[in-house]
Motif scaffolding. Structure first.
Motif, PDB file in Angstrom:
ATOM      1  N   UNK A 210       0.821  -1.201   0.000  1.00  0.00           N
ATOM      2  CA  UNK A 210       0.000   0.000   0.000  1.00  0.00           C
ATOM      3  C   UNK A 210       0.853   1.248   0.000  1.00  0.00           C
ATOM      4  N   UNK A 211       0.220   2.404  -0.040  1.00  0.00           N
ATOM      5  CA  UNK A 211       0.964   3.668  -0.084  1.00  0.00           C
ATOM      6  C   UNK A 211       1.748   3.909   1.199  1.00  0.00           C
ATOM      7  N   UNK A 212       2.727   4.763   1.092  1.00  0.00           N
ATOM      8  CA  UNK A 212       3.572   5.086   2.241  1.00  0.00           C
ATOM      9  C   UNK A 212       5.033   5.012   1.861  1.00  0.00           C
ATOM     10  N   UNK A 213       5.861   5.682   2.623  1.00  0.00           N
ATOM     11  CA  UNK A 213       7.298   5.701   2.349  1.00  0.00           C
ATOM     12  C   UNK A 213       7.940   4.419   2.871  1.00  0.00           C
ATOM     13  N   UNK A 214       8.490   3.594   1.983  1.00  0.00           N
ATOM     14  CA  UNK A 214       9.102   2.344   2.439  1.00  0.00           C
ATOM     15  C   UNK A 214      10.414   2.584   3.179  1.00  0.00           C
ATOM     16  N   UNK A 215      10.832   1.602   3.929  1.00  0.00           N
ATOM     17  CA  UNK A 215      12.081   1.687   4.698  1.00  0.00           C
ATOM     18  C   UNK A 215      13.248   1.307   3.798  1.00  0.00           C
ATOM     19  N   UNK A 216      14.092   2.274   3.480  1.00  0.00           N
ATOM     20  CA  UNK A 216      15.242   2.047   2.607  1.00  0.00           C
ATOM     21  C   UNK A 216      16.492   2.596   3.280  1.00  0.00           C
ATOM     22  N   UNK A 217      17.509   1.759   3.390  1.00  0.00           N
ATOM     23  CA  UNK A 217      18.784   2.170   3.965  1.00  0.00           C
ATOM     24  C   UNK A 217      19.892   1.932   2.951  1.00  0.00           C
ATOM     25  N   UNK A 218      20.651   2.981   2.680  1.00  0.00           N
ATOM     26  CA  UNK A 218      21.762   2.896   1.742  1.00  0.00           C
ATOM     27  C   UNK A 218      23.061   2.721   2.514  1.00  0.00           C
ATOM     28  N   UNK A 219      23.876   1.810   2.041  1.00  0.00           N
ATOM     29  CA  UNK A 219      25.125   1.518   2.740  1.00  0.00           C
ATOM     30  C   UNK A 219      26.148   1.051   1.716  1.00  0.00           C
ATOM     31  N   UNK A 220      27.098   0.234   2.136  1.00  0.00           N
ATOM     32  CA  UNK A 220      28.115  -0.312   1.236  1.00  0.00           C
ATOM     33  C   UNK A 220      27.741  -1.733   0.850  1.00  0.00           C
ATOM     34  N   UNK A 221      28.154  -2.157  -0.350  1.00  0.00           N
ATOM     35  CA  UNK A 221      27.910  -3.531  -0.801  1.00  0.00           C
ATOM     36  C   UNK A 221      28.909  -4.471  -0.126  1.00  0.00           C
ATOM     37  N   UNK A 222      28.780  -4.649   1.188  1.00  0.00           N
ATOM     38  CA  UNK A 222      29.709  -5.484   1.943  1.00  0.00           C
ATOM     39  C   UNK A 222      28.978  -6.065   3.145  1.00  0.00           C
ATOM     40  N   UNK A 223      29.627  -7.006   3.827  1.00  0.00           N
ATOM     41  CA  UNK A 223      29.044  -7.581   5.045  1.00  0.00           C
ATOM     42  C   UNK A 223      28.811  -6.486   6.069  1.00  0.00           C
ATOM     43  N   UNK A 224      29.814  -5.638   6.261  1.00  0.00           N
ATOM     44  CA  UNK A 224      29.699  -4.562   7.249  1.00  0.00           C
ATOM     45  C   UNK A 224      28.601  -3.577   6.856  1.00  0.00           C
ATOM     46  N   UNK A 225      28.503  -3.281   5.551  1.00  0.00           N
ATOM     47  CA  UNK A 225      27.463  -2.375   5.080  1.00  0.00           C
ATOM     48  C   UNK A 225      26.079  -2.946   5.305  1.00  0.00           C
ATOM     49  N   UNK A 226      25.923  -4.240   5.032  1.00  0.00           N
ATOM     50  CA  UNK A 226      24.640  -4.882   5.255  1.00  0.00           C
ATOM     51  C   UNK A 226      24.261  -4.921   6.716  1.00  0.00           C
ATOM     52  N   UNK A 227      25.243  -5.134   7.571  1.00  0.00           N
ATOM     53  CA  UNK A 227      24.978  -5.164   9.002  1.00  0.00           C
ATOM     54  C   UNK A 227      24.522  -3.797   9.499  1.00  0.00           C
ATOM     55  N   UNK A 228      25.217  -2.754   9.079  1.00  0.00           N
ATOM     56  CA  UNK A 228      24.856  -1.401   9.514  1.00  0.00           C
ATOM     57  C   UNK A 228      23.458  -1.022   9.050  1.00  0.00           C
ATOM     58  N   UNK A 229      23.132  -1.359   7.799  1.00  0.00           N
ATOM     59  CA  UNK A 229      21.808  -1.042   7.272  1.00  0.00           C
ATOM     60  C   UNK A 229      20.727  -1.831   8.001  1.00  0.00           C
ATOM     61  N   UNK A 230      20.989  -3.100   8.271  1.00  0.00           N
ATOM     62  CA  UNK A 230      19.995  -3.939   8.936  1.00  0.00           C
ATOM     63  C   UNK A 230      19.739  -3.474  10.365  1.00  0.00           C
ATOM     64  N   UNK A 231      20.770  -3.007  11.046  1.00  0.00           N
ATOM     65  CA  UNK A 231      20.579  -2.475  12.403  1.00  0.00           C
ATOM     66  C   UNK A 231      19.548  -1.349  12.381  1.00  0.00           C
ATOM     67  N   UNK A 232      19.675  -0.456  11.421  1.00  0.00           N
ATOM     68  CA  UNK A 232      18.746   0.676  11.327  1.00  0.00           C
ATOM     69  C   UNK A 232      17.335   0.205  10.951  1.00  0.00           C
ATOM     70  N   UNK A 233      17.251  -0.799  10.089  1.00  0.00           N
ATOM     71  CA  UNK A 233      15.941  -1.299   9.679  1.00  0.00           C
ATOM     72  C   UNK A 233      15.250  -2.036  10.824  1.00  0.00           C
ATOM     73  N   UNK A 234      16.013  -2.770  11.604  1.00  0.00           N
ATOM     74  CA  UNK A 234      15.444  -3.453  12.771  1.00  0.00           C
ATOM     75  C   UNK A 234      14.922  -2.442  13.778  1.00  0.00           C
ATOM     76  N   UNK A 235      15.662  -1.350  13.948  1.00  0.00           N
ATOM     77  CA  UNK A 235      15.216  -0.295  14.862  1.00  0.00           C
ATOM     78  C   UNK A 235      13.908   0.346  14.398  1.00  0.00           C
ATOM     79  N   UNK A 236      13.667   0.302  13.082  1.00  0.00           N
ATOM     80  CA  UNK A 236      12.430   0.854  12.521  1.00  0.00           C
ATOM     81  C   UNK A 236      11.277  -0.146  12.550  1.00  0.00           C
ATOM     82  N   UNK A 237      11.519  -1.327  13.091  1.00  0.00           N
ATOM     83  CA  UNK A 237      10.462  -2.312  13.238  1.00  0.00           C
ATOM     84  C   UNK A 237      10.282  -3.254  12.077  1.00  0.00           C
TER      85      UNK A 237
END
Length: 337
Positions: A210-237
């Motif tokens: 449905x409508x609404x601003x989706x949760x998007x986190x930009x980071x680096x294409x790496x394990x560390x980048x994915x971890x940092x982005x996922x931390x922020x997404x988890x915090x957003x629920x």
């Protein structure tokens, strides 16, 4: 020498006498049988006699990013094998941060009079980069093919995976599992694949959630980048994340576990690439598989046609990814975490 002949004969499924005739260049051997013996030599690691070595049709440059991401060695292997089948000798150039620049490699390849160059995820994929470097190569008549990263200001054949479709496939899969709070962890949006993944994700979320601003986190294409982005997404629920690469997905799994979440019971993760050994991670990763074999062979066919004076269509060959469901995605958790 007899034991060596026996090994080769067993591998090729022919007699030792046939192997001897092939190695000594004698007549009376069918072309298919001769090729089987030569292939057996290669498989067993024996060096071909000089008279039997295929003469190269020329050198072809192959530029890829760093080999720490297993998807790039996969592309390199497919492209190198395809070039060899056409009689060309590949010259592999790999880039690392702070290492040799793409332009320096290109200059080196030109000094060696290469017949053409295949660029995989190079500066052509960077919307902020100056694409004049490619136009100059084309103007001097050098055939080039560019993989993953379309740019309409470069008059050359392109081969790409459908990044937008990849996002749509991932979102649909997660929605079918009951997820609604889905995040996207992707690389910098200056790169064409990231731009397309974001666009596909937005469209899919609007269609399925449905409508609404989706949760998007930009980071680096790496394990560390994915971890940092996922931390922020988890915090957003978010209860699930779609990642821009398998390495980012492994980082997302690490972030979930650090937060005390189980994968996939509490948090689902989708990767992208289906690179080597991803099926053996803990848990085995659900991911979008790039058609590496087909894409690599298409790139070589286009380049070989260009070298032969038969210009390939100035278009983008787009290959649809495949959703590979494994153990990192599951039903959305019920109630608050």
């Amino acid at each position: 020498m007899r034991a060596r002949l026996a090994d080769i004969a067993a591998q090729a499924g022919v007699s030792e006498a046939t192997v001897s005739r092939v190695l000594n260049g004698r007549p009376g051997v069918a072309d298919g049988t001769r090729q089987s013996v030569l292939t057996a030599l290669d498989v067993l690691g024996y060096e071909r006699p000089s008279r039997l070595r295929r003469k190269s049709a020329g050198l072809v440059g192959l530029l890829v990013p760093e080999l720490t991401n297993p998807i790039f060695p996969a592309f390199a292997q497919v492209i190198e094998n395809a070039l060899a089948r056409h009689g060309y000798t590949p010259v592999l150039c790999t880039q690392t941060p702070g290492g040799v620049h793409e332009d320096d490699y290109t200059e080196l390849l030109l000094e060696h009079s290469v017949s053409g160059i295949v660029f995989v995820s190079g500066l052509h994929a960077d919307t902020l980069a100056d694409h004049q470097r490619y136009r100059e190569l084309i103007d001097r008549g050098l055939p080039v093919v560019l993989v993953n990263g379309y740019a309409d200001d470069i008059d050359a054949p392109f081969v790409s995976c459908d990044d937008s479709a990849a996002s749509a496939l991932a979102v649909r899969h997660l929605v079918e599992l009951g997820h609604r709070r889905i995040g996207l962890a992707v690389g910098p949006d200056r790169f064409v694949p990231a731009i397309r993944k974001i666009a596909g994700f937005r469209e899919a979320m609007a269609a399925h959630v449905g409508p609404g601003e989706p949760c998007i986190e930009r980071s680096l294409f790496s394990v560390e980048g994915g971890q940092a982005a996922a931390v922020r997404l988890i915090e957003q629920g978010c209860t699930a994340v779609v990642c821009g690469s398998d390495l980012m997905a492994l980082g997302a799994v690490r972030a979930a576990r650090a937060a005390g979440l189980r994968v996939p019971e509490d948090f689902s993760v989708v990767g992208y690439d289906d690179s080597m050994l991803i099926a053996f991670t803990d848990p085995p990763l659900t991911t979008l598989r790039q058609s590496v074999q087909d894409m690599g062979e298409a790139a070589v066919r286009a380049l070989v046609d260009e070298i032969a004076g038969q210009p390939a269509p100035r278009a983008e060959y787009v290959f649809r990814p495949e959703l590979v469901v494994r153990g990192s995605t599951g039903s959305a958790p019920r109630g608050p975490r």
